[in-house]
Write an enzyme that holds these catalytic residues in place. Structure first.
Site, PDB file in Angstrom:
ATOM      1  N   SER A 194       0.799  -1.235   0.000  1.00  0.00           N
ATOM      2  CA  SER A 194       0.000   0.000   0.000  1.00  0.00           C
ATOM      3  C   SER A 194       0.823   1.272   0.000  1.00  0.00           C
ATOM      4  O   SER A 194       0.267   2.368  -0.129  1.00  0.00           O
ATOM      5  CB  SER A 194      -0.942   0.009   1.207  1.00  0.00           C
ATOM      6  OG  SER A 194      -2.055  -0.821   0.974  1.00  0.00           O
ATOM      7  N   LYS A 219       0.132   3.513  -2.804  1.00  0.00           N
ATOM      8  CA  LYS A 219      -0.978   4.480  -2.793  1.00  0.00           C
ATOM      9  C   LYS A 219      -0.468   5.915  -2.768  1.00  0.00           C
ATOM     10  O   LYS A 219      -1.226   6.850  -3.049  1.00  0.00           O
ATOM     11  CB  LYS A 219      -1.895   4.234  -1.592  1.00  0.00           C
ATOM     12  CG  LYS A 219      -2.763   2.977  -1.695  1.00  0.00           C
ATOM     13  CD  LYS A 219      -3.770   2.933  -0.567  1.00  0.00           C
ATOM     14  CE  LYS A 219      -4.716   1.736  -0.687  1.00  0.00           C
ATOM     15  NZ  LYS A 219      -4.108   0.477  -0.218  1.00  0.00           N
ATOM     16  N   SER A 252      -6.047   3.490   4.513  1.00  0.00           N
ATOM     17  CA  SER A 252      -5.545   2.683   3.397  1.00  0.00           C
ATOM     18  C   SER A 252      -6.661   1.916   2.699  1.00  0.00           C
ATOM     19  O   SER A 252      -6.493   0.767   2.290  1.00  0.00           O
ATOM     20  CB  SER A 252      -4.464   1.697   3.878  1.00  0.00           C
ATOM     21  OG  SER A 252      -3.668   1.240   2.811  1.00  0.00           O
TER      22      SER A 252
END
Length: 437
Positions: A64, A67, A128
């Site tokens: 993540s 991101k 997230s």
């Protein structure tokens, strides 16, 4: 004789083997922080100076942390007016199902319901949220497949060098309920090096500093009435609270392990750290603490060289066709740099003159205006220099003329020419006469 030679060769081989083993051991122990992650990097948050690295160019799963690229593209679209924070997004069936998928970080998104871009962004940046990231990707590019192309194009533009984006979330494609982006592999996953990840974080913070306003929030109160915690447990009020921590992004998958891109600021000094492929939640925060403690205790920003610095033997440059035959030069700005405490004496100033500004005799040609750039000031460092996150080796500031030199009028130039002619003539005569004796 052959037997004797064998006895001589065997000890030599043992010595060579021992020497090789010893060198390998020394190389393996060069990580002074003894970090447990597979790769790491630490940089100054202002200049991007690299202060520490370990396997920083190895391509690894980022989970993540990828991101951050989705955040970058959302913020860019906001700044360019292509989307707005209050723009409403209707949740489709796939995004709804993904938001309810077990084992994934998410906030629940109801099919057919409208959420603002701001709500989705906060769900992605604070908790997230994977489905929220996909919804934002579709808002910006129509489909996640198109958005992945945009991610890779932006990575090239930012000169990240070591990267591989296959989705907007950082999940393994196999977790996307069969809806992985077109042109990617079913079991593929986003990858970056620690250096590329740090560079992305650096650009994100510098290009869109408001990212920290969201990343620093320890929890998200969503419209469903639930409180969602930030996975950055080093934020104030959370379990591994760290002074000055205000971002940036965690990540974990089976492939990537536990990763963390952190940033903290104290007394105006910001550092950015990346740790990749650690073994647990606890370990990624413990290793980040090591990196940041090392940064705050070992490095300080200093003014290496002041504005208007001159260096012996380069205080002036010769000028041709001017009312004066030289011009004073100095640095236009100071050089400030984060360095190891006590190492100021290892840095020496260096002025480099722009040869394109000079004639074949190494002279400037009048007129010269005060402030004209004639070169740059940099430095040499008598130590291990890791350079900067953008790939440069040093900081450079302009060296300029500190006064003006007007062009001499035609009569003065003519008289100088005559004087030089007779001077050269007399010099030639004296040399000739001298050769007779």
């Amino acid at each position: 004789m052959k037997k004797k030679m064998r006895y001589i060769i065997i000890p030599i081989l043992f010595m060579l083997l021992f020497s090789f083993t010893g060198n390998h051991q020394a190389s393996a122990n060069t990580d002074s922080l003894n970090l447990q992650g597979e790769a790491a990097i630490l940089i100054d948050g202002e200049t991007g100076k690299v202060l520490y690295e370990k396997n920083a160019d190895e391509l690894l799963g980022v989970a993540s942390m990828s991101k951050m690229m989705t955040e970058y593209l959302v913020l860019e679209a906001i700044h360019e007016g292509r989307i707005s924070w209050d723009q409403e997004v209707t949740i489709n069936e796939y995004v709804h199902k993904l938001s309810a998928a077990p084992g994934l970080s998410n906030v629940g998104l109801t099919q057919g319901e409208k959420y603002t871009v701001l709500e989705l962004y906060e769900a992605m940046a604070i908790h997230s949220g994977n489905a929220a990231a996909v919804a934002l990707a579709e808002v910006i590019s129509g489909t996640e497949s198109n958005f992945v192309k945009l991610m890779n194009e932006k990575a090239e533009e930012l000169e990240l060098e070591d990267y591989h984006f296959v989705n907007s979330t950082g999940l393994n494609n196999s977790s996307l309920l069969g809806n992985y982006p077109e042109g990617t592999d079913e079991n593929d996953e986003n990858q970056m090096s620690a250096r590329a990840t740090a560079k992305l974080a650096y650009r994100l913070i510098h290009d869109f500093p408001e990212v920290l306003e969201t990343a620093s929030k320890a929890e998200l109160e969503f419209r469903d009435g639930r409180i969602y915690k930030n996975f950055n447990w080093m934020l104030p009020g959370l379990i591994y609270e760290y002074e000055g921590m205000d971002g940036l992004k965690t990540g974990s998958t089976d492939f990537a392990g536990y990763c963390f891109t952190a940033t903290a600021e104290r007394n105006g000094q910001r550092f950015i750290s990346v740790i990749m492929n650690t073994g647990s939640q606890t370990e990624r925060f413990a290793e980040t603490e090591k990196l940041l403690n090392y940064a705050f205790s070992t490095f300080s920003e200093v003014e290496l060289f002041p504005e208007n610095l001159t260096i012996e033997d380069t205080e002036t440059l010769p000028v041709v066709k001017g009312k004066e035959d030289s011009v004073k030069i100095a640095s236009a700005e100071s050089i400030q740099l984060v360095i190891k405490n006590g190492e100021e004496d290892l840095y020496e100033p260096k002025i480099v003159i722009d040869e394109d500004k000079l004639n074949e005799d190494g002279e400037l040609t009048a007129p010269v205006q005060k402030g004209d750039v004639v070169g740059y000031l940099t430095y040499t460092y008598d130590g291990q220099d890791l350079g900067f996150i953008d790939g440069t080796d040093t900081i450079k500031v302009d060296v300029v003329a500190t006064e003006s030199v007007e062009k001499a009028n035609g009569f003065v130039l003519m008289m100088r020419g005559i004087g030089e002619f007779f001077s050269n003539l007399w010099s030639g005569i004296t040399k000739t006469i001298g050769s007779w004796f």
